[in-house]
Design an enzyme around this catalytic site. Structure first.
Site, PDB file in Angstrom:
ATOM      1  N   ASP A 106       0.816  -1.223   0.000  1.00 12.62           N
ATOM      2  CA  ASP A 106       0.000   0.000   0.000  1.00 12.62           C
ATOM      3  C   ASP A 106       0.843   1.264   0.000  1.00 12.62           C
ATOM      4  O   ASP A 106       0.364   2.328   0.371  1.00 12.62           O
ATOM      5  CB  ASP A 106      -0.964   0.001   1.197  1.00 12.62           C
ATOM      6  N   LYS A 157       4.976   1.956  15.582  1.00 12.41           N
ATOM      7  CA  LYS A 157       3.926   2.819  16.136  1.00 12.41           C
ATOM      8  C   LYS A 157       4.342   3.445  17.475  1.00 12.41           C
ATOM      9  O   LYS A 157       3.765   3.160  18.531  1.00 12.41           O
ATOM     10  CB  LYS A 157       2.603   2.043  16.282  1.00 12.41           C
ATOM     11  N   ASP A 217       1.639   6.274   2.019  1.00 10.00           N
ATOM     12  CA  ASP A 217       0.893   5.033   2.311  1.00 10.00           C
ATOM     13  C   ASP A 217      -0.557   5.374   2.021  1.00 10.00           C
ATOM     14  O   ASP A 217      -1.111   6.292   2.620  1.00 10.00           O
ATOM     15  CB  ASP A 217       1.120   4.695   3.797  1.00 10.00           C
TER      16      ASP A 217
HETATM   17  N1  GDD Z   1      -0.161 -11.333   3.292  1.00  8.14           N
HETATM   18  C1  GDD Z   1      -0.285 -10.555   4.347  1.00  8.14           C
HETATM   19  N2  GDD Z   1      -0.552 -11.122   5.552  1.00  8.14           N
HETATM   20  N3  GDD Z   1      -0.160  -9.222   4.207  1.00  8.14           N
HETATM   21  C2  GDD Z   1      -0.305  -8.442   5.300  1.00  8.14           C
HETATM   22  C3  GDD Z   1      -0.583  -8.971   6.571  1.00  8.14           C
HETATM   23  C4  GDD Z   1      -0.705 -10.403   6.694  1.00  8.14           C
HETATM   24  O1  GDD Z   1      -0.939 -10.953   7.770  1.00  8.14           O
HETATM   25  N4  GDD Z   1      -0.671  -7.945   7.461  1.00  8.14           N
HETATM   26  C5  GDD Z   1      -0.465  -6.821   6.751  1.00  8.14           C
HETATM   27  N5  GDD Z   1      -0.248  -7.109   5.443  1.00  8.14           N
HETATM   28  C6  GDD Z   1       0.067  -6.169   4.382  1.00  8.14           C
HETATM   29  C7  GDD Z   1      -0.979  -5.081   4.207  1.00  8.14           C
HETATM   30  O2  GDD Z   1      -1.890  -5.449   3.187  1.00  8.14           O
HETATM   31  C8  GDD Z   1      -0.151  -3.878   3.778  1.00  8.14           C
HETATM   32  O3  GDD Z   1       0.058  -3.861   2.381  1.00  8.14           O
HETATM   33  C9  GDD Z   1       1.200  -4.125   4.436  1.00  8.14           C
HETATM   34  O4  GDD Z   1       1.243  -5.514   4.774  1.00  8.14           O
HETATM   35  C10 GDD Z   1       1.411  -3.269   5.687  1.00  8.14           C
HETATM   36  O5  GDD Z   1       0.289  -3.440   6.552  1.00  8.14           O
HETATM   37  P1  GDD Z   1      -0.549  -2.178   7.083  1.00  8.14           P
HETATM   38  O6  GDD Z   1      -1.687  -2.733   7.856  1.00  8.14           O
HETATM   39  O7  GDD Z   1      -0.846  -1.244   5.981  1.00  8.14           O
HETATM   40  O8  GDD Z   1       0.492  -1.582   8.109  1.00  8.14           O
HETATM   41  P2  GDD Z   1       0.725  -0.058   8.532  1.00  8.14           P
HETATM   42  O9  GDD Z   1       0.523   0.857   7.404  1.00  8.14           O
HETATM   43  O10 GDD Z   1      -0.041   0.193   9.781  1.00  8.14           O
HETATM   44  O11 GDD Z   1       2.303  -0.090   8.950  1.00  8.14           O
HETATM   45  C11 GDD Z   1       3.270  -0.675   8.083  1.00  8.14           C
HETATM   46  O12 GDD Z   1       3.573   0.204   7.016  1.00  8.14           O
HETATM   47  C12 GDD Z   1       4.199   1.457   7.377  1.00  8.14           C
HETATM   48  C13 GDD Z   1       4.491   2.203   6.106  1.00  8.14           C
HETATM   49  O13 GDD Z   1       3.321   2.492   5.444  1.00  8.14           O
HETATM   50  C14 GDD Z   1       4.546  -0.971   8.904  1.00  8.14           C
HETATM   51  O14 GDD Z   1       5.400  -1.720   8.076  1.00  8.14           O
HETATM   52  C15 GDD Z   1       5.219   0.303   9.370  1.00  8.14           C
HETATM   53  O15 GDD Z   1       6.450  -0.001  10.013  1.00  8.14           O
HETATM   54  C16 GDD Z   1       5.502   1.200   8.166  1.00  8.14           C
HETATM   55  O16 GDD Z   1       6.078   2.438   8.591  1.00  8.14           O
HETATM   56 MG    MG Z   2      -0.251   0.693   5.503  1.00  2.00          MG
END
Ligand code: GDD
Ligand code: MG
Length: 359
Positions: A106, A157, A217
């Site tokens: 994303d 976070k 993001d």
């Molecule tokens: N296959 C799979 N399985 N994908 C997953 C899973 C899972 O269990 N959990 C999350 N994802 C995918 C989501 O679809 C997304 O594309 C990505 O992993 C990150 O998950 P988010 O839920 O969007 O996390 P976030 O935005 O709160 O935080 C993450 O992204 C940030 C940057 O945008 C973390 O990686 C942070 O450290 C980072 O700064």
């Molecule tokens: Mg995200």
């Protein structure tokens, strides 16, 4: 080389848009989001790509198939229960060989992935993470680095009092194959809370590459709208967005009647109709086959396909799903998100109303 795109999240923050359309394929103008990431990989010579899915996987598989339409090879893994970010890569291990690029599914950027790979080689890292500076790191993974670029601390976070720098995890990693041995099999495990802290604890060479260009993001309505504004204002280059002198792209199959007022920047998609007397303010994205009736005003909004905005309706600051119908003289203003097929009757008001405090 291989890449794994993590695309299993539910996209809860983008509901109701993501009820029928999983976040990895929400349209950016008219292209499914993942197609943009796949292009970036392809441009870097990475054409063996695993999409790691969990939520509505069939929809995504139907769209991309074996990848040949995009000139790459796509494989799929599907988790009945989400395995976490690192668990998802472990689950794809049989499909990858050697060094692997991992993308959060994303994030959108103009990252020079070739430069990241070059630095990864030069430092001899076992893992490299891309960082980007942001104003408020609390929604991200905070990453502190040493002067030589080695990662010192990873804190997912952080709370406000834990913020020590402004560089965060941009959701792009390069991993040497052997590091995958550190991920437990068949159970939920995350890069952010498990894998990265463990690399640091065991003193494994783990380096950061700081990206100072465009990065976002797309996982919230505000960011999703912001991406479109950035494309329209050309802060983010986007292939196929070739606006006219007024800053608006009008698809050759769209009809803009004379007497319609169009203020760019904007986008009018395939087969759309903008009637005489309608007014598009800046940053209106009018999706394929939408119909904007006479006297309607649309600005700073993204309309997916087949949306109809009724006569004299006013739509500002809204995201509207497919085939929605906004009735005559309705007012939608400020941070509104409507799902597919929403129907607002004539004279509806969906705005942040200022109510008297005594009710
Ligand atoms: N296959 C799979 N399985 N994908 C997953 C899973 C899972 O269990 N959990 C999350 N994802 C995918 C989501 O679809 C997304 O594309 C990505 O992993 C990150 O998950 P988010 O839920 O969007 O996390 P976030 O935005 O709160 O935080 C993450 O992204 C940030 C940057 O945008 C973390 O990686 C942070 O450290 C980072 O700064
Ligand atoms: Mg995200």
């Amino acid at each position: 080389m291989n890449a794994v795109i993590l695309a299993g999240g539910k996209g809860t923050r983008l509901r109701p848009l993501t009820l029928n359309t999983p976040k990895p394929i929400v349209p950016i103008l008219t292209r499914p989001f993942l197609a943009l990431q796949i292009e970036l990989l392809k441009k870097t010579g990475i054409d063996n790509i695993v999409l790691s899915l969990s939520y509505q996987p069939r929809r995504i598989e139907e769209l991309f198939g074996d990848g040949s339409s995009l000139g790459v090879k796509i494989h799929y893994t599907m988790e009945p229960e989400p395995l976490g970010t690192a668990g998802a890569v472990k689950n794809a291990e049989a499909l990858i060989a050697g060094r692997t690029v991992v993308f959060n599914g994303d994030v959108l950027s103009d990252l020079d992935l070739g430069a990241v790979l070059k630095q990864h080689e030069e430092t001899g890292a076992k893992a490299t993470i891309v960082l980007t500076p942001v104003e408020n790191p609390t929604a991200y993974g905070l990453v502190e680095t040493e002067d030589d670029g080695r990662v010192r601390q990873f804190l997912e976070k952080p709370s406000y009092d834990e913020i020590t720098c402004n560089t965060i995890n941009a959701g792009v990693y390069i991993l040497e194959r052997e590091t995958l041995d550190r991920i437990p099999e068949g159970k939920s495990y995350s890069f952010e809370r498990g894998f990265f802290p463990s690399l640091l604890k065991d003193n494994i060479p783990f380096y950061a590459y700081v990206h100072r260009g465009y990065w976002i993001d797309i996982g919230t309505p505000e960011k999703y709208l912001r991406v479109h504004r950035d494309i329209l204002s050309r802060a983010l280059p986007f292939e196929g967005f070739s606006p006219n002198a007024g800053g608006t792209y009008v698809d050759p199959t769209a009809t803009v009647e004379s007497g319609a007022k169009i203020q760019g920047p904007g986008y009018i998609g395939e087969g759309a109709l903008v009637k005489a007397g309608a007014h598009l303010e800046p940053f209106a994205v009018v999706g394929p086959n939408c119909r904007i009736e006479s006297g309607a005003v649309v600005g700073n909004s993204v309309l997916w396909s087949n949306v109809r905005i009724g006569t004299e309706a006013r739509v500002r600051g809204a995201l509207i799903g497919r085939s929605a119908h906004i009735g005559h003289r309705s007012i939608l203003e400020g941070g509104i998100v409507l799902g597919d097929k929403s129907v607002l009757t004539d004279y509806s008001r969906v705005t942040a109303l200022e109510l008297d405090s005594d009710g």
